[in-house]
Scaffold this motif. Structure first.
Motif, PDB file in Angstrom:
ATOM      1  N   PRO B  28       7.638  30.217 -21.660  1.00  0.00           N
ATOM      2  CA  PRO B  28       8.916  29.929 -22.312  1.00  0.00           C
ATOM      3  C   PRO B  28       8.635  29.429 -23.727  1.00  0.00           C
ATOM      4  O   PRO B  28       7.726  28.620 -23.923  1.00  0.00           O
ATOM      5  CB  PRO B  28       9.526  28.799 -21.471  1.00  0.00           C
ATOM      6  N   ALA B  30      10.414  27.789 -27.255  1.00  0.00           N
ATOM      7  CA  ALA B  30      11.589  27.258 -27.967  1.00  0.00           C
ATOM      8  C   ALA B  30      11.261  27.287 -29.456  1.00  0.00           C
ATOM      9  O   ALA B  30      11.515  28.282 -30.137  1.00  0.00           O
ATOM     10  CB  ALA B  30      11.911  25.873 -27.451  1.00  0.00           C
ATOM     11  N   GLY B  31      10.644  26.219 -29.983  1.00  0.00           N
ATOM     12  CA  GLY B  31      10.244  26.235 -31.398  1.00  0.00           C
ATOM     13  C   GLY B  31       8.917  26.961 -31.612  1.00  0.00           C
ATOM     14  O   GLY B  31       8.627  27.440 -32.700  1.00  0.00           O
ATOM     15  N   GLY B  32       8.105  27.005 -30.576  1.00  0.00           N
ATOM     16  CA  GLY B  32       6.807  27.688 -30.663  1.00  0.00           C
ATOM     17  C   GLY B  32       5.763  26.922 -31.458  1.00  0.00           C
ATOM     18  O   GLY B  32       4.656  27.416 -31.663  1.00  0.00           O
ATOM     19  N   THR B  33       6.069  25.690 -31.883  1.00  0.00           N
ATOM     20  CA  THR B  33       5.123  24.964 -32.738  1.00  0.00           C
ATOM     21  C   THR B  33       3.884  24.487 -31.979  1.00  0.00           C
ATOM     22  O   THR B  33       2.850  24.245 -32.587  1.00  0.00           O
ATOM     23  CB  THR B  33       5.776  23.724 -33.396  1.00  0.00           C
ATOM     24  N   SER B  34       3.996  24.381 -30.651  1.00  0.00           N
ATOM     25  CA  SER B  34       2.854  23.861 -29.891  1.00  0.00           C
ATOM     26  C   SER B  34       1.670  24.820 -29.943  1.00  0.00           C
ATOM     27  O   SER B  34       0.534  24.410 -29.681  1.00  0.00           O
ATOM     28  CB  SER B  34       3.248  23.603 -28.435  1.00  0.00           C
ATOM     29  N   LEU B  92       8.958  11.430 -36.807  1.00  0.00           N
ATOM     30  CA  LEU B  92       8.065  12.467 -36.274  1.00  0.00           C
ATOM     31  C   LEU B  92       7.755  13.508 -37.348  1.00  0.00           C
ATOM     32  O   LEU B  92       8.662  14.215 -37.824  1.00  0.00           O
ATOM     33  CB  LEU B  92       8.723  13.111 -35.052  1.00  0.00           C
ATOM     34  N   SER B 101      10.878  22.070 -34.039  1.00  0.00           N
ATOM     35  CA  SER B 101      10.533  21.570 -32.693  1.00  0.00           C
ATOM     36  C   SER B 101      11.775  21.158 -31.929  1.00  0.00           C
ATOM     37  O   SER B 101      12.696  20.570 -32.488  1.00  0.00           O
ATOM     38  CB  SER B 101       9.681  20.305 -32.792  1.00  0.00           C
ATOM     39  N   THR B 102      11.726  21.373 -30.627  1.00  0.00           N
ATOM     40  CA  THR B 102      12.829  20.974 -29.760  1.00  0.00           C
ATOM     41  C   THR B 102      12.401  19.795 -28.893  1.00  0.00           C
ATOM     42  O   THR B 102      11.195  19.584 -28.667  1.00  0.00           O
ATOM     43  CB  THR B 102      13.213  22.140 -28.831  1.00  0.00           C
ATOM     44  N   GLY B 105      10.543  21.170 -25.834  1.00  0.00           N
ATOM     45  CA  GLY B 105       9.151  21.546 -26.111  1.00  0.00           C
ATOM     46  C   GLY B 105       8.264  20.324 -26.257  1.00  0.00           C
ATOM     47  O   GLY B 105       7.101  20.326 -25.847  1.00  0.00           O
ATOM     48  N   ASN B 106       8.816  19.264 -26.824  1.00  0.00           N
ATOM     49  CA  ASN B 106       8.034  18.045 -27.042  1.00  0.00           C
ATOM     50  C   ASN B 106       7.652  17.369 -25.732  1.00  0.00           C
ATOM     51  O   ASN B 106       6.599  16.736 -25.635  1.00  0.00           O
ATOM     52  CB  ASN B 106       8.821  17.073 -27.947  1.00  0.00           C
ATOM     53  N   TRP B 113      -0.379  12.871 -28.799  1.00  0.00           N
ATOM     54  CA  TRP B 113       0.349  12.146 -29.838  1.00  0.00           C
ATOM     55  C   TRP B 113       1.870  12.189 -29.637  1.00  0.00           C
ATOM     56  O   TRP B 113       2.600  11.650 -30.459  1.00  0.00           O
ATOM     57  CB  TRP B 113       0.037  12.771 -31.209  1.00  0.00           C
ATOM     58  N   ALA B 114       2.323  12.834 -28.576  1.00  0.00           N
ATOM     59  CA  ALA B 114       3.765  13.101 -28.444  1.00  0.00           C
ATOM     60  C   ALA B 114       4.601  11.822 -28.472  1.00  0.00           C
ATOM     61  O   ALA B 114       4.309  10.851 -27.775  1.00  0.00           O
ATOM     62  CB  ALA B 114       4.025  13.880 -27.172  1.00  0.00           C
ATOM     63  N   ASP B 115       5.656  11.836 -29.256  1.00  0.00           N
ATOM     64  CA  ASP B 115       6.483  10.643 -29.464  1.00  0.00           C
ATOM     65  C   ASP B 115       7.600  10.482 -28.426  1.00  0.00           C
ATOM     66  O   ASP B 115       7.889   9.373 -27.986  1.00  0.00           O
ATOM     67  CB  ASP B 115       7.137  10.696 -30.852  1.00  0.00           C
ATOM     68  N   LEU B 157      13.449  23.462 -18.048  1.00  0.00           N
ATOM     69  CA  LEU B 157      14.111  22.178 -18.291  1.00  0.00           C
ATOM     70  C   LEU B 157      15.495  22.497 -18.849  1.00  0.00           C
ATOM     71  O   LEU B 157      15.620  23.287 -19.797  1.00  0.00           O
ATOM     72  CB  LEU B 157      13.295  21.379 -19.315  1.00  0.00           C
ATOM     73  N   PHE B 183      -0.284  12.059 -37.141  1.00  0.00           N
ATOM     74  CA  PHE B 183      -0.142  11.802 -35.709  1.00  0.00           C
ATOM     75  C   PHE B 183      -0.273  10.313 -35.442  1.00  0.00           C
ATOM     76  O   PHE B 183      -0.961   9.604 -36.169  1.00  0.00           O
ATOM     77  CB  PHE B 183      -1.237  12.516 -34.924  1.00  0.00           C
TER      78      PHE B 183
END
Ligand SMILES: Cc1cc2nc3c(=O)[nH]c(=O)nc-3n(C[C@H](O)[C@H](O)[C@H](O)COP(=O)(O)OP(=O)(O)OC[C@H]3O[C@@H](n4cnc5c(N)ncnc54)[C@H](O)[C@@H]3O)c2cc1C
Ligand code: FES
Ligand code: FES
Lengths: 156, 281
Positions: B28, B30-34, B92, B101-102, B105-106, B113-115, B157, B183
């Motif tokens: 899946p 969403a933003g694809g930034t990962s 962030l 980013s969504t 996705g986060n 480092w995820a906030d 989700l 980060f």
């Protein structure tokens, strides 16, 4: 790995492009002649590649091109040229805000997105909205001054 | 991850059908930034879920229901009674990342480092996962390991329910970075509820300088029922974190990161307490 086609509006024109599945938007745009889109870091940290998608400034170097399918994309090529500069371009020149110029297309796209979204940005709004655009030459103050000048003219 | 193909889903049913058909190779997106941070060795077929999974923030009883494809920039701009996630979002990375980013996705695949996992643990948010059936997990269950483990092919989700703070409750948030867009070295998020001058309950979460974001229950236990003061907050932060394992790195020792954690948790507790008592924070 086969090429696939996607269609999106680019600077007001609807166009279809053949892409590789993993291709990023900056690479696609540059190979199609939109070379005002600059590549600096290629990893989402410098802002040189900033374009506007559906009104929002994004890093085209890490955006998968296929996610632009059906969307509205704007690059610096939609903004103005030497003979007919956009007010922001004119203000950057007036303020002496351009040195090597590499960051400037991305700066302008972030500022344009900000002005489309907010009619009266504060200094804080400008700094927050442009926090993804690095400049290695100017020290930022003159760039922000130029953006402020135009954003505030917009208001009146 | 290396993408060998991509598919667009026009709605939820289509997204689920495509993901089921693809099985474990389906990703899946969403933003694809990962994908900036994942290995190219792993070959996947991306499924654009942006038209399938909801975006937007709506008040629903005592909570805000946030659509997983809501961009972090929308969380940054949103204002509402008892809404605090704008403060997490604006800290962030950079505006372009926040535009891409969504929240889904986060938190669906948690990087060190995820906030948002830290903030959602402190706030006791709930996550709704939908597949053939729908289930709701509280933050402690959802973040008890990598959330990706919870999703079967075709499951997505579908909502993040974030409690709206009410009078007598406060939120504190601290994130220490080397540069403003960097980060996190250590993140602390705190929820407190006041009972007069005492702490009725506290939920304290930390992330970044620890192996995985989680609650600091040692600090919470020391605060329960205790008379509030800066000294009490700092003492609870120091003692309550003492047994935890911290991660060093980037020239920073484990001891330093542990010290940073105590300072940030203390600061966040102070901030949350001021807010709970009706102050500005
Ligand atoms: C340069 C840079 C700096 C960053 N800095 C930070 C930072 O400081 N702090 C921070 O927290 N984040 C930061 N991020 C963002 C973070 O690392 C993630 O990349 C981002 O949050 C993922 O969001 P996305 O929408 O792009 O997700 P995607 O890349 O689209 O997806 C991420 C994962 O979640 C899954 N997924 C997405 N949506 C759903 C759903 N609805 N249901 C099930 N699974 C789903 C995907 O399959 C994938 O595995 C940074 C990113 C970049 C590129
Ligand atoms: S080239 Fe895209 S952010 Fe640097
Ligand atoms: S003018 Fe040189 S990088 Fe900005």
């Amino acid at each position: 790995m086969s090429r696939r086609s996607i269609t999106f509006t680019i600077n007001g024109e609807k166009k279809t492009f053949e892409i590789e599945p993993g291709e990023k938007l900056a690479k696609l745009l540059r190979r199609k002649g939109y070379v005002g889109v600059k590549e600096g870091c290629d990893e989402g940290t410098c802002g040189a590649c900033t374009v506007i998608i559906d009104g929002h400034a994004v890093f085209s170097c890490i955006l998968h091109a296929f996610l632009a399918d059906g969307r509205d994309v704007r690059t610096i090529e939609s903004i103005g040229d030497f003979d007919n500069p956009h007010p922001l371009q004119a203000a950057l020149v007036e303020e002496g805000a351009v040195q090597c110029g590499y960051c400037i297309p991305g700066m302008i796209m972030s500022a344009e997105a900000l002005m489309q979204e907010m009619s009266n940005p504060t200094d804080d709004d400008i700094r927050t909205r442009m926090d993804g655009n690095l400049c290695r030459c100017t020290g930022y103050e003159k760039i922000w001054a130029a953006v402020k000048k135009v954003a505030q003219t917009n208001k009146s | 991850m290396k993408l060998t193909d991509f598919r667009a889903a026009r709605n939820l049913a289509e997204a689920r059908a495509i993901l089921k058909e693809l099985g474990p190779v389906g990703l899946p997106m969403a933003g694809g930034t990962s994908l900036v941070f994942t290995s190219e060795k792993d070959e996947r077929v991306a499924v654009d879920i942006n038209r399938a999974v909801p975006a937007g923030i709506a008040r629903e009883n005592g909570s805000y229901r946030v659509g997983p494809t809501t961009r972090l920039a929308a969380l940054q701009m949103f204002r509402g009674d008892g809404w605090v996630l704008d403060r997490v979002a604006v800290r962030l990375a950079t505006q372009q990342i926040r535009n891409m980013s969504t929240i889904g996705g986060n938190i669906s695949r948690v990087f060190p480092w995820a906030d948002f996992p830290v903030a959602l643990l402190a706030l006791n948010a709930a996550m709704v996962i939908a597949g053939d059936a729908e289930r709701t997990l509280n933050a402690d269950e959802f973040f008890d390991g990598q959330p990706a483990r919870l999703f079967q092919p075709g499951e997505l989700l579908m909502a993040v329910k974030v409690p709206a703070l009410t009078a007598g409750q406060g939120f504190g948030y601290r994130k220490q970075t080397q540069t403003s867009a960097g980060f996190s070295l250590m993140t602390a998020a705190v929820f407190v509820e006041a009972d007069g001058n005492a702490v009725k309950t506290a939920r304290v979460a930390i992330g970044a300088g620890v192996p995985f974001p989680g609650r600091a229950t040692g600090v919470e236990d020391l605060l329960k029922g205790r008379k509030a003061s800066e000294a009490a907050f700092r003492e609870a932060a120091g003692k309550g974190l003492a047994e935890l394992k911290f991660k060093g790195g980037d020239g920073m020792s484990e001891e330093y990161i542990g010290h940073l954690a105590a300072v940030l948790v203390g600061d966040a507790l102070n901030e949350a307490w001021v807010a709970a008592k009706g102050g500005a924070a």
